[in-house]
Design an enzyme around this catalytic site. Structure first.
Site, PDB file in Angstrom:
ATOM      1  N   GLY A 154       0.771  -1.126  -0.149  1.00  0.00           N
ATOM      2  CA  GLY A 154      -0.024   0.136   0.119  1.00  0.00           C
ATOM      3  C   GLY A 154       0.925   1.274  -0.047  1.00  0.00           C
ATOM      4  CB  ILE A 156       3.501   2.083   4.755  1.00  0.00           C
ATOM      5  CG1 ILE A 156       2.584   2.916   5.547  1.00  0.00           C
ATOM      6  CG2 ILE A 156       4.655   1.555   5.492  1.00  0.00           C
ATOM      7  CD1 ILE A 156       2.000   2.407   6.958  1.00  0.00           C
ATOM      8  NE  ARG A 177      -6.560  -5.833   0.591  1.00  0.00           N
ATOM      9  CZ  ARG A 177      -7.588  -4.894   0.968  1.00  0.00           C
ATOM     10  NH1 ARG A 177      -8.588  -5.542   1.609  1.00  0.00           N
ATOM     11  NH2 ARG A 177      -7.627  -3.543   0.749  1.00  0.00           N
ATOM     12  NE  ARG A 236      -1.563  -2.722  14.141  1.00  0.00           N
ATOM     13  CZ  ARG A 236      -0.971  -1.377  13.761  1.00  0.00           C
ATOM     14  NH1 ARG A 236       0.153  -1.236  13.433  1.00  0.00           N
ATOM     15  NH2 ARG A 236      -1.985  -0.330  13.698  1.00  0.00           N
ATOM     16  CG  ASP A 259       8.389  -0.550  15.257  1.00  0.00           C
ATOM     17  OD1 ASP A 259       9.194  -0.166  16.283  1.00  0.00           O
ATOM     18  OD2 ASP A 259       7.465  -0.021  14.658  1.00  0.00           O
ATOM     19  CG  HIS A 283       3.874  -0.262  17.557  1.00  0.00           C
ATOM     20  ND1 HIS A 283       2.965  -0.996  17.930  1.00  0.00           N
ATOM     21  CD2 HIS A 283       3.912   0.410  16.615  1.00  0.00           C
ATOM     22  CE1 HIS A 283       2.105  -0.802  16.871  1.00  0.00           C
ATOM     23  NE2 HIS A 283       2.666   0.152  16.150  1.00  0.00           N
TER      24      HIS A 283
END
Length: 330
Positions: A154, A156, A177, A236, A259, A283
């Site tokens: 995307g 990022i 995706r 994540r 991270d 993070h």
């Protein structure tokens, strides 16, 4: 896609940044500041636009939703919205959940590159040597001539490739995706991921956490990575199976720069802290000096659209029409 109501009724806008610090906010609303403190700044039932506090516990950010019977827009300041999705059924029917698309591109991409370079060039070992007052030169791999796989292409992921360009990578592969073409080359669908993983020296995770990506990087994925490859996660923690990653790190076959972790925050004494070949940051992909001006710009733009009765941007979910009507609740 649902749109904002044609002419939003007057009401309160909850902001995690003091309203006086954001120039150009549209007239017609009462602006209040709430950054997840113990007391609400106003009656939640008057809130029509809720900007979610940044980097605060999800349970606190979700707490007021069931009392926001008039809210039309819930705006996060994060690219991921997984922490707010459990509250979707607490919202009035048609209320929209928006993410912060574009807000963290520069900062997160910088950290992805920082982690990649630091891990490859052995910066943590040199810092430890400096702390010990020891001169320990060693030969380390460079990013030059490496093949990099970006999982999650995307805004990022694209920003990460922008920053890879000067480093003379042999190849950059892209996964999203769905397949598409870009000026830099093809973006492969998620269904082709397993075929591309073995060719990568560095795998960078920048994908949202969804049902499809939860645990995506598990035992089979990691086994397909080439010996000595580096896994970088700025997405994540739950995208990676921590136990499977620990097994690969402890064997010395793979390295990682993380991270984000699962669990998070990573508790003291967790074996991931001291696993060989791992670099961990807490993070911090988003929080940098780039955050505040971009957050203000995002909020100002979204509120201008909302005030004008125009569709807001970056809608990722809408409360279902079957959601319980709470307008009569005390």
């Amino acid at each position: 896609m649902a749109t904002a109501e044609p002419h939003p009724a007057p009401g309160d806008v909850w902001l995690p940044i003091p309203p006086g610090e954001i120039d150009g906010l549209p007239d017609g609303f009462t602006y209040v500041h709430w950054d997840a403190g113990p007391d609400y700044p106003a009656d939640p039932a008057r809130c029509v636009f809720y900007a979610v506090p940044y980097m605060k516990p999800a349970d606190i950010c979700l707490r007021a939703l069931s009392r926001m019977s008039r809210v039309r827009v819930v705006q996060t300041l994060t690219a991921g919205v997984d922490h707010m999705l459990p509250g979707l059924d607490r919202l009035p029917p048609g209320a929209q959940l928006c993410n912060a698309h574009g807000l963290h591109d520069a900062s997160t991409a910088e950290l992805a590159l920082t982690l990649t370079l630091a891990a490859l060039r052995g910066v943590p070992n040199f810092v430890r040597a400096q702390d010990a007052g020891e001169w320990r030169p060693e030969l380390r791999p460079a990013l030059a001539d490496k093949s990099v796989l970006i999982v999650g292409y995307g805004s990022i992921g694209s920003a990460i490739e922008d920053r890879l360009m000067p480093f003379e990578c042999a190849r950059v592969m892209r996964i999203a995706r769905t397949a598409r073409d870009t000026v830099r080359g093809p973006v492969h669908p998620l269904s082709e991921l397993s075929a591309l993983v073995p060719a990568a020296d560095v795998v960078i995770l920048a994908t949202p956490l969804t049902e499809q990506t939860h645990g995506l990087v598990g035992r089979d994925f990691l086994a397909r990575m080439k010996d000595g490859a580096l896994l970088v996660n700025v997405a994540r923690g739950a995208i990676v199976d921590t136990a499977a990653l620990l097994a690969e790190l402890e064997s010395g076959r793979l390295r990682a720069a993380l991270d984000v972790t699962d669990p998070e925050p990573l508790p003291a004494g967790h074996p991931l802290w001291h696993a060989p070949g791992v670099l961990i940051t807490p993070h911090v992909g988003g929080p940098s000096s780039a955050f505040l001006p971009r957050a203000k710009r995002l909020l100002r733009g979204q509120l201008a659209l909302f005030a004008a009765g125009e569709p807001v941007r970056h809608v990722v979910a809408t409360a279902p029409e079957s959601a319980v009507d709470r307008s009569t609740r005390p």
